[in-house]
Design an enzyme around this catalytic site. Sequence first.
Site, short mmCIF file in Angstrom:
data_model
loop_
_atom_site.label_atom_id
_atom_site.label_comp_id
_atom_site.label_asym_id
_atom_site.label_seq_id
_atom_site.Cartn_x
_atom_site.Cartn_y
_atom_site.Cartn_z
CG HIS A 254 -5.97 2.35 5.08
ND1 HIS A 254 -5.54 3.31 5.98
CD2 HIS A 254 -4.95 1.47 4.97
CE1 HIS A 254 -4.31 3.01 6.37
NE2 HIS A 254 -3.93 1.89 5.77
CD GLU B 282 -3.01 5.91 6.52
OE1 GLU B 282 -3.00 5.90 5.29
OE2 GLU B 282 -2.09 5.43 7.22
CD GLU C 104 -3.85 -2.06 7.37
OE1 GLU C 104 -2.78 -2.37 6.85
OE2 GLU C 104 -4.42 -0.98 7.17
CB SER D 186 4.75 -1.42 12.09
OG SER D 186 4.39 -0.05 12.24
N GLY E 225 2.15 2.64 10.66
CA GLY E 225 3.14 3.70 10.46
C GLY E 225 3.85 4.13 11.74
CG ASN F 254 -1.70 1.27 1.41
OD1 ASN F 254 -1.80 2.06 0.47
ND2 ASN F 254 -2.26 1.47 2.60
CE LYS G 271 -0.13 3.49 4.77
NZ LYS G 271 -0.15 3.67 6.20
P1 PGA Z 1 2.52 0.50 7.64
O1 PGA Z 1 1.10 0.74 6.96
O2 PGA Z 1 3.06 -0.82 7.15
O3 PGA Z 1 3.37 1.67 7.18
O4 PGA Z 1 2.32 0.50 9.11
C1 PGA Z 1 0.21 -0.33 6.75
C2 PGA Z 1 -1.06 0.19 6.17
O5 PGA Z 1 -1.48 1.30 6.53
O6 PGA Z 1 -1.69 -0.46 5.33
#
Ligand code: PGA
Length: 255
Positions: free
Chosen positions: A95, A97, A166, A210, A172, A9, A11
Amino acid sequence: MNTPLIVGNWKMNGGLETNQRLLDDVRAGCSGLGRCDVAVCAPFVYLGQLQTLLTGSSVAVGAQDVSAHEGGAYTGEVSAAMLREFAIRYVIVGHSERRQHHGESDSVVASKARQALAVGITPIVCVGETLQEREAGRTEEVVRRQLAAVIHVNGHCISEIVLAYEPVWAIGTGRTAAAEQAQQVHAVLRAQLRAASAHSDRVRIVYGGSMNATNAAGLLAQPDIDGGLIGGASLKAADFLAIVAAGVGRASALR
Ligand code: PGA
């Protein structure tokens, strides 16, 4: 056993030149992989570029969002049918976000999944609790509620989705859920899917938050963790390919 699935992903990252370099390396690293599915979810504007660069490779193309509507007066939105024209195989929906910054409710997420399924694109439905919810002992209640909305709207088609657990506090932040902690939630989600559909064992439940080259193998050794949704570590070919290798390792171990 389900074929493991590793999804990048990106982003809101990328650029025409950096994408090309990254995809050349990912494509080369994934050739002749065997039993691990790999996909990259890029911003809308790059999907045409990905389609061109990844055609004929084992890496599938995915989007990061889709409209909850079929078409019409929705300025700025992209429909599932439009994605289909770019040979998109997966789309991330719900997601955290988007739930956080764009106010997406459980029912909007469910409608997005339905739009994707209607054109044969696999929605990667994200669920996960915030730190506050975890600390209040509400993790199961929250993820079950988020998944229930998608089951309610999509009925037996639920067996066609990919589910991503998640935990918001792990995204992140460099703070991964311990493998056993993630497995516990995956088992809850697996049970909920089983109760909803007789064919749900084919649903892959992937972990995100992460996940990196170091912790991937431990997470992917868990019985109900069928793959990963990778943010930061998907932007570096070597890191992403190391996670893909852990996915291949899961396939060999569980064969
Ligand atoms: P990350 O993000 O691996 O940077 O923690 C995962 C995601 O948001 O899908």
